[in-house]
Design a protein around this motif. Structure first.
Motif, PDB file in Angstrom:
ATOM      1  N   GLN A  94       0.760  -1.269   0.093  1.00  0.00           N
ATOM      2  CA  GLN A  94      -0.144   0.117  -0.055  1.00  0.00           C
ATOM      3  C   GLN A  94       0.798   1.311   0.036  1.00  0.00           C
ATOM      4  O   GLN A  94       0.435   2.248  -0.824  1.00  0.00           O
ATOM      5  CB  GLN A  94      -1.033  -0.072   1.102  1.00  0.00           C
ATOM      6  N   VAL A  95       1.920   1.306   0.670  1.00  0.00           N
ATOM      7  CA  VAL A  95       2.792   2.458   1.006  1.00  0.00           C
ATOM      8  C   VAL A  95       3.355   2.678  -0.346  1.00  0.00           C
ATOM      9  O   VAL A  95       4.155   3.961  -0.608  1.00  0.00           O
ATOM     10  CB  VAL A  95       3.679   2.311   2.147  1.00  0.00           C
ATOM     11  N   LEU A  96       3.561   2.042  -1.104  1.00  0.00           N
ATOM     12  CA  LEU A  96       4.286   2.138  -2.609  1.00  0.00           C
ATOM     13  C   LEU A  96       3.320   2.899  -3.514  1.00  0.00           C
ATOM     14  O   LEU A  96       3.776   3.626  -4.476  1.00  0.00           O
ATOM     15  CB  LEU A  96       4.436   0.839  -3.209  1.00  0.00           C
ATOM     16  N   PHE A  97       2.157   3.014  -3.199  1.00  0.00           N
ATOM     17  CA  PHE A  97       0.991   3.955  -4.059  1.00  0.00           C
ATOM     18  C   PHE A  97       1.443   5.430  -3.354  1.00  0.00           C
ATOM     19  O   PHE A  97       2.021   5.728  -2.636  1.00  0.00           O
ATOM     20  CB  PHE A  97      -0.097   3.505  -3.866  1.00  0.00           C
ATOM     21  N   ALA A  98       0.803   6.335  -4.310  1.00  0.00           N
ATOM     22  CA  ALA A  98       0.906   7.745  -4.254  1.00  0.00           C
ATOM     23  C   ALA A  98       0.409   8.266  -2.560  1.00  0.00           C
ATOM     24  O   ALA A  98       0.937   9.093  -2.302  1.00  0.00           O
ATOM     25  CB  ALA A  98       0.355   8.379  -5.252  1.00  0.00           C
TER      26      ALA A  98
END
Length: 205
Positions: free
Chosen positions: A87-91
């Motif tokens: 999830q944290v790889l998304f913007a």
């Protein structure tokens, strides 16, 4: 034959013990580390994560891991995110009305699942795009283990994705270039998870 080196990054939020064992079983030489240089040097970097998006991002930023992830993505060096580590790889992520900026390797937002029952907990199948390296040789009927209330719902431009249904479709796994990620826990997904981690490790060299 030398085993590929994998840095499992400890930034204070992750299912580290089971992930460490699963990566070793799948054929990697695994180090549990909070050292950024070790994360840069490894053949593969694994970003775990459990709990809230904002808390995980706080840990990522406090350790400077966000910069290393972006460096590796730009250099073509493999990264694998797991659960909130995906999830944290998304913007950005939105939880309880609070918007938190993410690492931004993938475009898009993580939102609450649109389902009558959350969290989504247990085993489920996924529909993977043809050509996804993570799912090479894995039967489409295989099930993976999920436990989450939030997810990305739209695939990033130019990415391959696997989609799961819980109330509505969401991104269960995504890969683009050197960066791959799963919303489910491969380390808790039995033989299917072992096959997926093995596929990722085989692609490190």
């Amino acid at each position: 034959m030398n085993r590929s080196s994998v840095a499992l990054f400890d930034y204070g939020s992750g299912n580290l013990r089971s992930a460490f064992r699963a990566l070793e079983r799948a054929g990697a030489d695994v180090s549990l580390t909070s050292d950024l240089d070790a994360a840069r040097r490894a053949d593969g970097l694994v970003v775990p994560g459990v709990g809230a998006y904002a808390a995980c991002m706080e840990g990522v930023l406090a350790h400077g891991l966000d910069a290393v992830i972006r460096e590796r993505a730009a250099a073509g060096a493999p990264v694998l995110g797991i659960c909130v580590g995906e999830q944290v790889l998304f913007a950005e992520g939105v939880e309880h009305g609070v918007r938190t900026r993410g690492v931004g390797v993938f475009e898009g937002r993580v939102d609450l699942l649109d389902a009558p029952r959350v969290p989504h907990m247990g085993w489920n199948t996924v529909a993977a795009d043809e050509g996804m390296r993570l799912f090479a040789g894995i039967d489409p009927a295989e099930r993976f283990y999920f436990v989450h209330s939030y997810a990305a719902k739209t695939r990033p431009p130019g990415a391959l994705a696997a989609v799961c249904e819980h109330g509505g479709p969401f991104i269960a796994a995504v890969e683009r270039g050197p960066v791959a990620a799963t919303q489910f826990h491969p380390e808790k997904s039995g033989d299917a998870g072992y096959a997926l981690l093995s596929n990722w490790i085989k692609g490190l060299k």
